[in-house]
Design a protein around this motif. Structure first.
Motif, mmCIF file in Angstrom:
data_model
loop_
_atom_site.group_PDB
_atom_site.id
_atom_site.type_symbol
_atom_site.label_atom_id
_atom_site.label_comp_id
_atom_site.label_asym_id
_atom_site.label_seq_id
_atom_site.Cartn_x
_atom_site.Cartn_y
_atom_site.Cartn_z
ATOM 1 N N VAL A 110 43.446 19.221 -11.907
ATOM 2 C CA VAL A 110 43.623 18.185 -10.891
ATOM 3 C C VAL A 110 44.604 18.655 -9.824
ATOM 4 C CG1 VAL A 110 44.386 15.830 -10.470
ATOM 5 C CG2 VAL A 110 43.092 16.364 -12.522
ATOM 6 N N LYS B 8 45.293 21.628 -8.866
ATOM 7 C CA LYS B 8 44.643 22.630 -8.026
ATOM 8 C C LYS B 8 43.779 21.958 -6.964
ATOM 9 C CE LYS B 8 42.199 26.820 -9.380
ATOM 10 N NZ LYS B 8 41.605 27.453 -10.574
ATOM 11 N N SER B 9 43.030 20.996 -7.417
ATOM 12 C CA SER B 9 42.117 20.320 -6.530
ATOM 13 C C SER B 9 42.863 19.513 -5.471
ATOM 14 C CB SER B 9 41.219 19.410 -7.350
ATOM 15 O OG SER B 9 40.032 19.167 -6.675
ATOM 16 N N LEU B 10 43.960 18.914 -5.874
ATOM 17 C CA LEU B 10 44.777 18.174 -4.923
ATOM 18 C C LEU B 10 45.269 19.106 -3.830
ATOM 19 C CD1 LEU B 10 47.013 15.741 -7.027
ATOM 20 C CD2 LEU B 10 45.487 15.152 -5.155
ATOM 21 N N ALA C 121 42.537 19.907 -1.490
ATOM 22 C CA ALA C 121 42.202 18.744 -0.675
ATOM 23 C C ALA C 121 43.213 18.576 0.455
ATOM 24 C CB ALA C 121 42.160 17.493 -1.537
ATOM 25 N N ALA D 113 38.398 11.733 -3.515
ATOM 26 C CA ALA D 113 38.776 12.668 -2.460
ATOM 27 C C ALA D 113 38.844 11.946 -1.126
ATOM 28 C CB ALA D 113 37.784 13.820 -2.401
ATOM 29 N N GLU E 297 35.788 12.825 -8.642
ATOM 30 C CA GLU E 297 35.423 13.800 -7.621
ATOM 31 C C GLU E 297 36.388 14.978 -7.615
ATOM 32 O OE1 GLU E 297 35.043 11.928 -3.909
ATOM 33 O OE2 GLU E 297 34.400 13.729 -2.833
ATOM 34 N N ILE E 298 37.660 14.652 -7.635
ATOM 35 C CA ILE E 298 38.680 15.698 -7.594
ATOM 36 C C ILE E 298 38.512 16.687 -8.746
ATOM 37 C CG2 ILE E 298 41.141 16.044 -8.061
ATOM 38 C CD1 ILE E 298 41.036 15.287 -5.313
ATOM 39 N N VAL E 299 38.301 16.158 -9.926
ATOM 40 C CA VAL E 299 38.162 17.023 -11.093
ATOM 41 C C VAL E 299 36.868 17.820 -11.017
ATOM 42 C CG1 VAL E 299 37.972 17.073 -13.591
ATOM 43 C CG2 VAL E 299 39.523 15.467 -12.508
ATOM 44 N N LYS F 201 35.224 18.776 -8.434
ATOM 45 C CA LYS F 201 35.367 19.820 -7.424
ATOM 46 C C LYS F 201 36.112 21.019 -8.009
ATOM 47 C CE LYS F 201 36.905 19.412 -2.651
ATOM 48 N NZ LYS F 201 37.566 18.439 -1.754
ATOM 49 N N SER F 202 37.161 20.707 -8.698
ATOM 50 C CA SER F 202 37.994 21.749 -9.250
ATOM 51 C C SER F 202 37.262 22.526 -10.341
ATOM 52 C CB SER F 202 39.258 21.123 -9.809
ATOM 53 O OG SER F 202 40.283 22.058 -9.857
ATOM 54 N N ASP G 216 44.886 23.585 -18.450
ATOM 55 C CA ASP G 216 43.486 23.423 -18.809
ATOM 56 C C ASP G 216 42.585 24.460 -18.148
ATOM 57 O OD1 ASP G 216 43.781 22.344 -16.308
ATOM 58 O OD2 ASP G 216 43.309 20.294 -16.908
#
Lengths: 221, 221
Positions: A14, A16-18, A21, A124, B12-14, B16-17, B123
């Motif tokens: 999460v 990483k994705s943040l 984004a 997102a 979505e965030i997860v 995407k990652s 993770d």
DNA sequence: TGCATCCTTACGGGAAACCGTAGGTTGGTT
DNA sequence: AACCAACCTACGGTTTCCCGTAAGGATGCA
């Protein structure tokens, strides 16, 4: 748009994705700008403040898994409270799996957070809107919060104490003594009986098991 | 490494990652290879199977937020069960916030999943190891699962019925009648009393509230 | 068959919880 | 001072729960 943003999120995926984004929105996230522990978040904010280059915004989760060595600040709530004490103008965006409006509202009310975005299907986009809002000093309540649930009963601190005591396995008579010790009023056995009964009636339930279940489900305690 | 992988994840965030993590491992994730709903996941697997280009692996969450229109398949468990029926050799990696070993073990045992990775601090690395393991046809139990918890008491279906009845607000006497109706043995009031007492002793607690709390915390019911 | 063991159930005494009533205190109003 | 409303509390009766004891029944084994 924001320049200095800190991310406190313990799930690597999460986090990483943040970061990506935010990068998409033109916000630079350096390695020092994301942490996996609340304690680290606090330290970073403290340091940035001391260095004269304070953070404008922190994006934080609510629940953090336990880890060793044991952290001083255990969760998002405590973190926010601690941060507001050293930097009251720090903006706070909470990004959590929890999607109950009641929980979010409590945070707005008690901790004066600026935005609440639940992790969900379109988080997102939600996140983007939230950032734009708070950049303009406007609070952001995500539309993805489950609004419907209405409280049948507002648990006062007194009520919460009683529920906690039930969870501790105390009898009503013992509770009476404990409340007297704590100087909490009313402490008479009869009053405790009546209060419990009142709550149960309000919630339309009939035994302690259901009461506890309700409190847990709604994070009353 | 795997060629055809499907991702079922509603955040979505997860999602995407996950995609970018897989891409890093050399696994191509096309737009058709990730979905936000269980029903879609099922359809995709079905279609791929029919087209003679079946998926090798699905990475799925356990809990999916409700949404409208109402989905037929509500959660990861049901999804896995349905998928195993149409494609028994499909490998399954569960990626969930839930980090209790007991929950994971149940999935390995009952649904024959191939890997369980909890969403946690590291993770991403965990996921990589899992993928490598199952590619070699080896099951992968994440080391990040909270192992320690041991069951002080194994709840039998009978026990679960009793706990459910407590949650319904029934008195023990009512339970006796209901159990008789259901032809569940033993149904005597005395036996119910003793069973509840036995469980409480085993869990070292003293009232129904604590019992319910324990059951909820451990997903007994 | 006789005996031991385990399980279910009935019963009874005591504790806790439930529920209505009534007395007492407090604080505010006239 | 008198009154009233709201609240807390003490008390007693009933129900439910808790827990030990013992009777009946099924099973297994000598």
């Amino acid at each position: 748009m924001f320049k200095n943003v800190l991310i406190a999120e313990d799930h690597e995926i999460v986090s990483k994705s943040l970061r990506s984004a935010l990068t998409d929105l033109g916000i630079t996230i350096a390695d020092k700008d994301y942490v996996f522990y609340c304690d680290d978040a606090f330290t970073r904010v403290q340091k940035a403040l001391r260095d004269g280059d304070p953070y404008e915004l922190i994006i934080t989760d609510l629940s953090f898994d336990e880890d060793y060595p044991k952290q001083k600040i255990a969760g998002g709530r405590e973190l926010i409270k601690a941060l507001k004490e050293i930097q009251p103008d720090l903006k706070v965006l909470v990004f959590s799996i929890e999607n109950r409006a009641l929980i979010a509202n409590t945070l707005f009310k008690e901790l004066n957070i600026d935005a609440y975005v639940p992790k969900a299907r379109h988080d997102a986009k939600d996140l983007k809107l939230a950032l734009e809002s708070i950049y303009k000093n406007k609070k952001y309540h995500s539309p993805n919060l489950r609004q419907k649930e209405e409280y049948l009963h507002d648990f006062t601190p007194y009520d919460k104490t009683i529920v906690s005591l039930i969870l501790d396995g105390k009898t009503q008579k013992e509770m009476s003594g404990i409340l007297k010790q704590k100087n909490m009023e009313p402490s008479g056995l009869s009053s405790i009986e009546k209060r419990i009964n009142y709550i149960k009636t309000a919630l339309n339930i009939s035994n302690n098991g259901q009461l506890i279940a309700y409190c847990i489900a709604n994070k009353v305690i």
